[in-house]
Design a protein around this motif. Structure first.
Motif, short mmCIF file in Angstrom:
data_model
loop_
_atom_site.label_atom_id
_atom_site.label_comp_id
_atom_site.label_asym_id
_atom_site.label_seq_id
_atom_site.Cartn_x
_atom_site.Cartn_y
_atom_site.Cartn_z
N ASN A 227 18.93 -3.32 -10.84
CA ASN A 227 19.86 -2.30 -10.40
C ASN A 227 21.10 -3.01 -9.88
N GLN A 228 22.25 -2.71 -10.48
CA GLN A 228 23.45 -3.47 -10.09
C GLN A 228 24.25 -2.79 -9.01
N HIS A 229 23.79 -1.64 -8.50
CA HIS A 229 24.56 -0.95 -7.48
C HIS A 229 24.31 -1.61 -6.12
N PRO A 230 25.38 -1.85 -5.33
CA PRO A 230 25.20 -2.56 -4.05
C PRO A 230 24.26 -1.82 -3.08
N LYS A 231 24.08 -0.51 -3.26
CA LYS A 231 23.17 0.19 -2.36
C LYS A 231 21.71 -0.19 -2.61
N PHE A 232 21.44 -0.71 -3.78
CA PHE A 232 20.05 -1.03 -4.13
C PHE A 232 19.95 -2.50 -4.49
N PRO A 233 20.16 -3.40 -3.54
CA PRO A 233 20.14 -4.82 -3.91
C PRO A 233 18.72 -5.23 -4.28
N ASN A 234 18.61 -6.11 -5.28
CA ASN A 234 17.32 -6.69 -5.69
C ASN A 234 16.29 -5.65 -6.11
N VAL A 235 16.76 -4.48 -6.55
CA VAL A 235 15.79 -3.49 -7.04
C VAL A 235 15.61 -3.73 -8.54
N VAL A 236 14.36 -3.85 -8.94
CA VAL A 236 14.03 -4.20 -10.32
C VAL A 236 13.16 -3.09 -10.90
N ALA A 237 13.35 -2.81 -12.18
CA ALA A 237 12.43 -1.90 -12.87
C ALA A 237 11.79 -2.65 -14.02
N THR A 238 10.47 -2.51 -14.14
CA THR A 238 9.76 -3.14 -15.26
C THR A 238 8.89 -2.08 -15.92
N GLY A 239 8.82 -2.14 -17.25
CA GLY A 239 8.03 -1.16 -18.00
C GLY A 239 6.90 -1.86 -18.70
N GLN A 240 5.74 -1.21 -18.79
CA GLN A 240 4.58 -1.90 -19.36
C GLN A 240 3.98 -1.17 -20.56
N VAL A 241 3.08 -1.88 -21.23
CA VAL A 241 2.29 -1.33 -22.32
C VAL A 241 1.35 -0.28 -21.76
N GLY A 242 1.01 0.71 -22.59
CA GLY A 242 0.04 1.70 -22.12
C GLY A 242 -0.63 2.33 -23.30
N ASP A 243 -1.61 3.15 -22.98
CA ASP A 243 -2.38 3.81 -24.02
C ASP A 243 -1.69 5.14 -24.32
N THR A 244 -2.42 6.25 -24.29
CA THR A 244 -1.80 7.55 -24.55
C THR A 244 -1.06 7.98 -23.29
N GLY A 245 -0.14 8.89 -23.48
CA GLY A 245 0.63 9.35 -22.32
C GLY A 245 -0.07 10.49 -21.61
N ASP A 246 -1.31 10.29 -21.16
CA ASP A 246 -2.01 11.41 -20.51
C ASP A 246 -1.92 11.34 -19.00
N MET A 247 -1.04 10.52 -18.48
CA MET A 247 -0.79 10.38 -17.05
C MET A 247 -1.97 9.75 -16.30
N SER A 248 -2.94 9.17 -17.01
CA SER A 248 -4.03 8.52 -16.31
C SER A 248 -3.62 7.09 -16.02
N ALA A 249 -4.55 6.32 -15.44
CA ALA A 249 -4.19 4.97 -15.01
C ALA A 249 -3.84 4.06 -16.20
N THR A 250 -4.32 4.39 -17.40
CA THR A 250 -3.96 3.51 -18.54
C THR A 250 -2.70 4.00 -19.24
N SER A 251 -2.09 5.06 -18.74
CA SER A 251 -0.84 5.51 -19.35
C SER A 251 0.23 4.46 -19.11
N PRO A 252 1.22 4.42 -19.99
CA PRO A 252 2.32 3.49 -19.75
C PRO A 252 3.02 3.85 -18.44
#
Length: 1974
Positions: free
Chosen positions: A1428-1453
């Motif tokens: 996040n490059q905005h000065p209000k959110f220093p050092n804020v990072v977003a990471t996205g991961q692999v997942g199974d189906t999008g059923d909102m369970s723990a194995t969802s992306p």
């Protein structure tokens, strides 16, 4: 008699007997007012025990099964069952709804719980996934949802001591949940050894992470964190159903009938045993063996409430606990069918399958007697004198009791099947008993119930019976729907109908017969009405049915489908209904709900007084909904309204369907697509003016804007008209008919709603014409009404779906606030209350409804208006409760709240529009009069009639008729603005003159269009029976109009422009004077429509007239005679054209035939295609033929080209089609599917297009939208660049700019989650933990004389005390994911740290200390990273991961947003991107996050990451999208790039709008695969392509190409925010000029190249980032390099293997360094203390295994090709190499005495070499008979044995160097091993886990101390066990971080570190060992 209206009297629920204890728990509480709240059937009950009063909540429409009390104890939440179940939150004091939560759960809502503050509510569904949902219940919004468990969940609770934590329990599980972002993440409770895994039924949370739970076996399990800490055995005898926490402690209730109280530490206080009470159902039966079962307890102060399974509620006072007080009881078990009322007293008798008969007092509301029988009871009757009660049983018997003391009189059993109905005769002499054996038996009462007759004519079971008043006749109904009559008491059937004419019936409970025809709906033969009872006195009938409805109708009701009033409460079927003896009450009983409802009857005269009592609120109105209205004498509907209600606006094809249709068609046309397609024309058109206004089916859609312009709509266009300049500007965001328009209170924004499958509402700015927000996703078919709230923040919309759904929006955010089904009938208007924005009204066909918002729902009540009228318009008055509505009869209704105060006659015919002013109102009606009123509608102040006589001279047209129907009215700027049904917009001056501003055709399709041969005029003719002449010059007005006797479809000017021919729909045509429109001549020769008409060129000697009956007639104009007929066409003729000479006609028919005829005789000619093009045609309007072939679209089946016209310079062909598109093609349009420009403005089909004589304008008419549109033509070259250009053509070109292996790999890679990974090695055989162990032959005697067993493992540090290892801590990771991920290396903290990722770990590397720190919360591989490059959110990072189906369970992306410095998770976003998240990007303010999925649709989603809320989501592209990034200065604009794809997106509210990149402006540009994106000032975007070019875009138009910015694909681009410089990275060979890294100026014109000194042949850059004076580069080869901008110096920061797996791992015997060997052909030496790579050797072949010699001076390397090499460590010189095998070497080992080298290979062999014989390495022996490939080898400490683990799950031991196999178990057991790396063997069975069915433990290593073993497996886990571990499924610790498939794991010397090597992730993890203290 035949009055079908609903009765005027009504019912009010007075008392409910019962409580739902079965299948429900924890549903009984004290409210703050000390009342008791619970539920029964579909009713929430609030019971005041002190006053003995009940209040009811009736907001549900099905069984309630769950209840929760708000912490402040006033509000209650209840959940119900049903297909679309909802949750109501209601106030227990007022019993009014506060909020409705809906649209998430299915089947039902099993549990509910409020959190400590009461802000959030959690619910659990009954669906297969037991979905858990957390709500912000006041707003009706879902905060998070997740699958709960695979089996039922019984209880859920918030942890009241920790925020955002919940606990749920159920069948065989308990789960502890954390709520973060929108993600609910579970951890399963670990039962461990403390207790058995079993079903947990209830729970309560306490301090310090302690949870108490009640189990099925009666124990209480106490949890600390997620671990079971202790159990309290035998707290109850069996299951504990309920647990309630209060200030004093806990109360539990169980199946054993006891309630126990516990203190806060769960020490027992006392027991209350309800089995000892002398009251209650079970007690009376003496059945305590089965006993009473407690389902619910509530402890408050000194009172305890207990609810039991048997529908009873007890109240216990703590200090007098032996006397529980029974305060409520009801029937239980089975169904309740029997009901009878006492003939003279207010008593009701009921009997049920629970075998009890009960007598209830209707006055005291109490049970006064109960008696238990032997059999289930099915029916009851009381004798006429009230002394006896007869009960019919299920077993065919009946029993008669004395009412007085319940003693038995007689018991008779004559039948075997159930008795379903019995009745005493009015004279008391006989009892008729009807059974399921199809008979009625008659018994004599006085003869001690002796059988005196039987009726046997029925052929089905008896359902109902009634006696006549003289007791001489009996009528019966049976199950087959027959009604029969019998003479009494003999039972002979009466067939003579005459005899029955005079019979009077004593009671009427039958469902068949003329008197009750009306209880059945029209046109249906269903039999779902179970019971009726007539009240003869008041002439009303009450019915009970299977749907839980009690209905009140008039009696008799003779005509089917009578109107009724209906009452909900019972949930499912009501089995019986009866009036009390004095008709004061109605009693109904529910089958499955066991309940008895008592309703108060309020007759007509009283109901008037009762109106002022607030009607009890219900969702389904108690005034009947289903019946169309409450009366039959509805006034005739006005014809206009009738027409309008019948419009459905359905389309065969919606524009939303086009992409799919194209995809389907593309398959067919792949071949043609490869051919060169004609390119699009250079010229364009621009919409200039529209003649038309949509008044015929829309109302109140015309307003003044802030600036005094006028805004309205027509077709698919929003029009802003400037009346001073007579110009129009257009909002073109819609793609189908706009049906409604509302203006914001500030008059600057407008909302418009359109037709569509998923129709949208656009809110746009009238000044900039840009969309502010687009609302969609809720309305089907279309949106028909809109209104803004007074503060402008909310918008209400109404859909055209069958339920006319109403939605209330926060439009700026695009959020739906509430929604509800509006009405079955059409709604015309919606208005939000200007004073209270939570209230609104809707008005429409036969109804007026008043609504208020409740959470996510709306609650509506019908206005009370006596007879129902159709309302056409409504406004709020000067106070919040005053509403005024206009009816279809011309009245104005004045309402206060929901009550009609009075009506005022305002117009003749319907009042279509009204408008509230400061001090009064203005109305307009069908009578064409505008009326001004004072503020109370007392006086009409002034009227204006719309007449031709008062038209002002400046008018832009002519009125068609006087007093046109007025459809819209608005005031402002000193004028009244009026819109009429005829499509005119007029401005009325207050003083009287009227100016006409805009006009168009009236309702009906417009087809005929002709342009004048030399003046800027055109003529149109329409089905509205008018011919009109329009001025196309800037005065834009209608010059002349003429009414025709029939509608017309075509017209044409003569070549001199003096005459005008018009073809009519009845087969006639006329020629009129073009100036005066007076007839010159007319003919009527045909029956069918005249479809086209044309003068021949030149002097116009001939006129060709084409008709629908497939002829073309040719007339001589001068002589007015028909001179020829063209015959031979098979179908309707659609188009005609003359050639220049006037000798040849070209004809098209609707069967797609093309014919040529010679004039004037009409002889048919055959002309070859090649010749047709040479003919000089005078006009070209045909749509068939080779020269226009390319104009037909891919989906021509649904989108016919209806019209065409060639420009006079013969360059451009314009076409119109069925989908409303106007397209331009370059002429001739040869070859299929030419490219084009296309324009949307018309809504459905474009019927005709024509160029003007000088090609300066294109004129088009639309069919159904009645408009005439004028487009300005912008010829090629002249036009300045317009962003609002056309959309591009359909099929993309096939070439995508080349091929690149890296791009292809990235596109085709399939990411699977670790949990689904399978074997890495091709194993065979049975896994160790499944093998049966043979017992060894001699089990040793207990006292052994033998030598003590030797050590299993030689330990190296014998001197020290050995200490086991307790834990591993991640210390270092060598690796970076560069080969398939991009843009994933960034600077943090001004360049002091860098962040990147590998496997599932985010890594922050400090550049000064080289220390790494890790983010390890991801459960699977990370695929993308952004900061996040905005000065209000220093050092804020977003990471996205692999997942199974999008059923909102723990194995969802999921996406994790975290702080890079503290590693705190800030938010987790679970997403529907099945497969994984491949790109993330923060917006300019840093508040929004954009993500792209790997799902097949490549969905693009925008999140508010702090709340975890999804803002918008949309299908991205059919093929892979690689990157999507926000513009660095925007929160609403972003760009996505991918395979042949670049799209420019805008976020408007909650909608994502996108435009494809337009290439046409650059010659021969083609859509390539785009890989990267960067941004410049002034809306410039740069995209990097696969070919190495960079495309430069302004808006969405390509303006320039930077050719070959790199020689290979441009994989990455970075925009520096400070100075706008752009860094690009690509794939190219390093050379003098170029490099794979370049730094560019802001425009991408000049650049400087850098060389990466990596020594690779080709550099491939995957990620770039720019800091202060430095550029950070990530490469495909897993290096991260820092490049100085000034000196171009390269500093390699991170190294890693570039291709995996890394198979070989060798640790140095004495130093903290290790070697790794991998598939990339390198061996690398790593230093742990220095945290870096020391050296690497390129071997040229993939390496597979590596090992140090015992002294550390030599290294052996085994290769994949069967070769092995020995290096000297000091010099890295090759000491020797050998290749004796052809396939891969799997393991290589030096013997501990350094003498032998063992080499194990895939060829099932181990070869021994003697190193003392020198470097020629001759094989001295090998081990044979190995069943499969070799995995691991270990030498014994004395170098004389070797153990081998193989791919068949077998471990073998051989002698060294002879190669002889050792099979004696005793001998093997005595060997001490030097090392242990085998995963097989009895000593390590414990390392195999339960779920290793598809995957394996791949590697292991025992520590040097011999106390621990560490393993790696296919799931990517590192596990630490004790060694040896011979018991199966041993305890262990697990460490996550690697991707799937670990290949190797080793301890370093001294057990200081563990090194693990990854297969899929090509990374090396170094873990520090934590040793146990001494």
């Amino acid at each position: 008699m035949a009055d079908r209206t609903a009765p005027n009297c009504h019912l009010r629920l007075e008392w409910v007997y019962g409580y739902r204890g079965h299948q429900c728990r924890n549903n009984l509480y004290y409210t703050a007012a000390k009342e008791i709240v619970y539920f029964v059937a579909g009713v929430g009950v609030v019971y005041n025990t002190r006053e003995h009063k009940q209040k009811f909540y009736l907001g549900h429409n099905d069984d309630i099964i769950s209840l929760a009390l708000h912490p402040e104890r006033v509000l209650v939440a209840t959940g119900q069952v049903g297909k679309e179940p909802y949750i109501c939150v209601w106030d227990s004091y007022t019993v009014q709804t506060v909020s409705i939560l809906k649209d998430v759960h299915t089947h039902g809502i099993a549990c509910l719980a409020f959190d400590l503050e009461g802000q959030c509510l959690v619910s659990v569904g009954l669906d297969s996934k037991n979905t858990i949902c957390v709500w912000d219940w006041r707003r009706g919004k879902v905060l998070a949802a997740a699958p709960g468990h695979t089996d039922r969940i019984f209880d859920i609770s918030w942890d009241l001591y920790q925020p955002n934590k919940l606990v749920s329990c159920g069948v065989k599980h308990i789960k502890f949940w954390g709520l973060c972002g929108n993600a609910l993440t579970p951890k399963r409770g670990v039962f461990g050894k403390t207790g058995d895994l079993q079903t947990i039924l209830c729970l309560a949370c306490a301090k310090d992470e302690v949870t108490y739970s009640g189990a099925l076996n009666g124990d209480i399990y106490v949890w600390k964190g997620i671990n079971l800490m202790r159990t309290i055995q035998g707290a109850h005898g069996s299951g504990i159903f309920s647990m309630n926490a209060c200030e004093e402690g806990f109360a539990t209730g169980g199946r054993d009938g006891c309630v126990r109280l516990w203190d806060l530490n769960f020490k027992p206080i006392t027991v209350i045993d309800l089995r000892e009470t002398d009251q209650g159902y079970k007690v009376a039966r003496g059945e305590n063996s089965r006993g009473l079962s407690v389902r619910s307890v509530c402890w408050r102060g000194d009172h305890i409430l207990v609810g039991t399974q048997d529908s009873e509620i007890f109240e216990v006072v703590v200090h007098d606990r032996n006397k529980p007080f029974l305060i409520m009881q009801g029937h239980c078990e089975g169904e309740l069918w029997a009901l009878a009322v006492h003939p003279t007293k207010p008593l009701a008798m009921t009997g049920s399958d629970d075998r009890s008969v009960r007598i209830w007092s209707l006055i005291d509301h109490a049970l006064i007697a109960r008696c238990n029988m032997e059999e289930p009871i099915r029916c009851a009757a009381v004798s006429t004198d009230g002394i006896h009660i007869a009960l019919g049983m299920k077993d065919g018997s009946f029993t008669v009791l004395r009412v007085r003391d319940m003693t038995e009189v007689v018991h008779v059993k004559d039948r075997k099947e159930a008795i379903h109905e019995l009745k005493y005769s009015p004279d008391g002499a006989h009892l008729a008993v009807g059974s399921n054996e199809n008979t009625v038996d008659i018994y004599g009462v006085v003869q001690r119930y002796k059988k005196v007759g039987e009726c046997i004519s029925s052929n089905s079971f008896i359902t109902h019976m009634d006696w006549s008043t003289d007791s001489k006749y009996l009528q019966t109904n049976d199950g087959s729907g027959r009604r029969l009559f019998y003479r009494m008491p003999s039972g002979k059937e009466v067939t003579n109908k005459e005899e029955l004419k005079l019979v009077q019936w004593a009671s009427w409970t039958c469902v068949l017969g003329p008197e009750v025809n009306g209880i059945w709906p029209k046109y249906s033969d269903i039999n779902d009405i179970n019971s009726v009872d007539a009240n003869f006195n008041n002439q009303v009938l009450v019915t009970a049915d299977d749907y839980g409805l009690v209905k009140l109708m008039r009696y008799p009701c003779i005509r089917k489908g009578a109107k009724f009033k209906k009452y909900l409460g019972h949930s499912a079927h009501i089995t019986n209904v009866r009036w009390s003896h004095d008709y004061q009450w109605v009693v109904t009983i529910g089958g499955a709900d066991h309940s008895v409802f008592q309703w108060k009857f309020i007759p007509e005269r009283k109901s008037k007084e009762a109106l002022h009592i607030a009607p009890q609120e219900t969702l389904a109105d108690s005034n009947s909904e289903e019946s169309d209205s409450d009366q039959s004498d509805v006034p005739e509907m006005d014809s206009e309204i009738e027409q309008e209600t019948q419009l459905t606006y359905r389309r065969q094809v919606y524009k939303e369907d086009l992409p799919q249709l194209k995809e389907q068609c593309k398959e067919k046309h792949r071949t043609t697509a490869m051919k060169k397609r004609e390119r699009a024309p250079g010229n364009g058109i621009k919409l200039h003016f529209i003649h038309g206004y949509r008044g015929y089916d829309c109302r109140s859609n015309l307003f003044y804007t802030q600036t005094g312009e006028i805004v309205y709509h027509v077709a698919a266009v929003g029009v802003v008209y400037n009346r001073q300049q007579n110009t129009q500007r257009f909002y073109m965001g819609h793609d189908d008919d706009i049906l409604c328009l509302a203006i914001h209170p500030l008059k600057d924004y407008v909302a418009t709603g359109q037709v569509g499958r998923d129709s949208s509402v656009h809110i746009w700015d009238t000044d900039t014409l840009k969309p502010m927000s687009v609302l969609k996703g809720f309305h089907q078919l279309g949106v028909c009404a809109l209104d803004f709230s007074a503060d402008g923040k909310r918008l209400a919309s109404v859909g055209l779906d069958d339920n006319h759904t109403i939605v209330l929006w926060d439009w700026r955010k695009g959020e739906k606030l509430s929604a509800m089904r509006g009405s079955k009938d059409k709604i015309f208007v919606v208005k939000i209350n200007p004073y209270l924005p939570d209230k609104l009204i809707t008005a429409g066909v036969k109804h007026m409804k008043f609504w208020h918002k409740a959470g996510g729902g709306l609650i509506g009540r019908k206005g009370n208006m006596g007879k129902t009228e159709t309302m056409m318009c409504a406004v709020y008055g000067w106070s919040e409760e005053m509403v005024f509505s206009g009816t279809c009869g011309g009245d104005i209704c004045i309402w206060r709240d929901m009550f009609l105060m009075k009506t005022v006659k305002a117009h003749d015919g319907p009042v279509f529009s009204m408008h509230a002013l400061e001090k009064g109102f203005v109305t307009g009606g069908k009578d064409g009069i505008v009326a001004l009123w004072d503020d109370t509608f007392e006086r009409c102040l002034k009227t204006y009639a719309i007449k031709r006589a008062v038209l002002a001279p400046g008018s832009k047209g002519l009125l068609l008729e006087d007093n046109p129907s007025i459809r819209a009215i608005s005031l402002g700027h000193g004028h009244i603005l009026v819109g009429t049904k005829n499509g005119e917009i007029l401005e009325v001056d207050k003083s009287g003159p009227i100016t006409l501003l805009v006009q168009g055709h009236m309702e009906g399709e417009v087809w005929g269009l002709a342009t004048h041969p030399h003046l800027p005029l055109c003529a149109t003719v329409s089905d509205d029976k008018t011919l009109r002449i329009w001025d196309l010059s800037p005065s834009h007005c209608m010059l002349a109009v003429r009414k025709l006797r029939k509608g017309g479809r075509c017209c044409c000017f003569s070549p001199d422009g003096k005459a005008l021919a018009v073809g009519l729909n009845d087969g006639s045509f006329l020629i009129v004077n073009a100036d005066t429109l007076e007839d010159l001549v007319s003919f009527h020769h045909r029956k069918d429509i005249i479809s086209d008409i044309r003068f021949s060129p030149g002097v116009g000697k001939y006129l060709a007239v084409a008709s629908g009956d497939s002829f073309v007639d040719i007339y001589n104009v001068m002589s007015s005679k028909r001179v020829g007929v063209c015959k031979g066409c098979l179908s309707y003729i659609t188009h005609l054209d003359w050639d220049k000479r006037g000798k040849l006609l070209q004809v098209n028919t609707s069967a797609k035939e093309l014919f040529f005829f010679e004039a004037p005789r009409g002889k048919r000619q055959t002309i070859p295609a090649s010749e047709v093009e040479k003919i000089d045609w005078s006009t070209w309007t045909c749509v068939l033929g080779p020269s226009v072939e390319g104009a037909w679209p891919v989906i021509s089946e649904v989108a016919e080209v209806t019209a065409a016209c060639l420009s006079n310079d013969r360059r451009v062909l314009a076409t119109g089609d069925d989908l409303g598109y106007v397209k331009l093609f370059r002429y001739p349009v040869k070859g299929k599917y030419a490219k084009f420009k296309r324009y949307v403005a018309h809504s459905t089909h474009v019927t005709n297009v024509r160029w003007t004589h000088d090609d300066s304008l294109l004129v088009t008419v639309g069919g159904g939208d009645t408009c005439l549109m004028i487009w300005a033509h912008e010829p090629e070259g002249l036009r300045e660049f317009k962003p609002c250009d056309s959309e591009e053509s359909d099929i993309e070109s096939e070439d995508d700019g080349g091929y690149d292996s890296d791009v292809t790999r990235e596109n085709e890679i399939n990411y699977t989650i670790k949990a689904l990974s399978t074997n890495m090695r091709p194993m065979t055989g049975v896994k160790p933990h499944l093998q049966m162990k043979e017992p060894s032959i001699d089990e040793r005697p207990p006292v052994s004389r033998a030598l003590p067993q030797p050590e299993k493992l030689q330990t190296n540090n014998v001197g020290k005390k050995k200490r086991p290892i307790e834990d591993l801590v991640l210390e270092l990771v060598f690796g970076y994911r560069g080969n398939d991920c991009r843009n994933n290396v960034h600077y943090l903290n001004e360049g002091a740290d860098i962040i990147y990722h590998t496997a599932s770990v985010g890594i922050v590397l400090n550049l000064t200390t080289s220390c790494q720190s890790f983010y390890v919360e991801h459960s699977d591989d990370i695929l993308c990273l952004t900061i996040n490059q905005h000065p209000k959110f220093p050092n804020v990072v977003a990471t996205g991961q692999v997942g199974d189906t999008g059923d909102m369970s723990a194995t969802s992306p999921s996406i994790h947003v975290w702080d890079a410095m503290t590693k705190q998770t800030l938010s987790v976003l679970r997403c529907f991107h099945s497969g994984g998240v491949c790109s993330v990007s923060f917006s300019a303010t840093g508040r929004l996050l954009l993500s792209v999925g790997l799902d097949p649709e490549h969905t693009v989603t925008i999140w508010k990451w702090q709340e975890g809320a999804k803002v918008a989501s949309r299908v991205g592209h059919t093929q892979r999208i690689f990157v999507a990034e926000f513009r660095p200065d925007s929160d609403t604009h972003f760009v996505s790039v991918g395979i042949k794809h670049v799209r420019f997106w805008t976020l408007a509210g909650r909608a994502l709008l996108s435009k494809k990149g337009v290439l046409s402006s650059i010659e021969d540009a083609r859509m390539q695969t785009m890989l990267s994106v960067a941004f410049g000032a002034n809306n410039l975007t740069f995209t990097g392509t696969i070919s190495g070019d960079v495309c430069v875009w302004r808006e969405h138009i390509l303006v320039r190409i930077v050719a070959k910015a790199h020689t290979g694909p441009v994989f990455t681009m970075y925009t520096t925010l400070r100075d706008g410089l752009i860094v690009t990275g690509g794939k190219e060979r390093p050379s003098k000029e170029g490099g794979a890294l370049k730094l560019w100026d802001q425009e991408l014109k000049r650049c400087r190249a850098f060389r990466l000194e990596t020594g690779q042949i080709i550099d491939c850059v995957r990620s770039v980032c720019r800091g202060k004076g430095k550029i950070l580069v990530g490469t495909r080869n897993a290096e991260i390099i820092e490049v100085g901008e000034k000196n171009a110096a390269c500093n390699i920061l991170v190294n890693g293997h570039m291709d995996g797996p890394i198979w070989g791992l060798g640790t140095h015997p004495s130093r903290d360094v290790f070697l790794s060997a991998a598939e990339d052909g390198t061996v690398r030496l790593w230093d742990i203390p220095e945290k870096k790579m020391l050296n690497k050797v390129n071997l040229g072949h993939p390496a597979h295994t590596i090992s140090y010699s015992p002294e550390g001076d030599m290294v052996a390397i085994g290769m994949k090709n069967g070769e092995f090499i020995i290096l000297l460590v000091a010099s890295l010189k090759i000491w020797g190499k050998k290749r004796d095998r052809r396939s891969s070497i799997q393991d290589i080992r030096f013997s501990p005495n350094s003498r032998f080298l063992a080499v194990g290979s895939t060829e099932c062999a181990v070869d021994f070499y003697d190193l003392t014989l020198g470097p020629q390495l001759n094989r001295i022996n090998c081990c044979r008979d190995i069943p499969s490939f070799v995995m691991q080898m270990d030498f014994s400490a004395d170098s004389s044995y070797i153990q081998i683990s193989t791919g068949a799950y077998k471990r073998l031991v051989y002698e060294v160097p002879s190669g002889r196999q050792i099979t004696e178990q005793i001998q093997i057991d005595r060997i001490t091993w030097a090392t242990w790396t085998s995963v097989l063997g009895d000593e390590v069975v414990g390392i195999w886990s339960r779920n290793a069915d598809k995957a394996d433990v791949t590697c292991a290593c025992v520590s040097h101390s011999g106390l621990n073993i560490v393993t790696g497996d296919d799931f990517g886990m590192v596990k630490l066990f004790d060694f040896p571990s011979p018991e199966k499924f041993a305890k262990h610790k697990r460490f996550l971080g690697h991707s799937a498939h670990l290949t190797n794991v080793r301890f370093t010397n001294g057990d200081r570190f563990v090194v693990s090597a990854g297969g899929d992730d090509r990374s090396l993890f170094v873990w520090r060992c934590v040793h146990a203290p001494h």
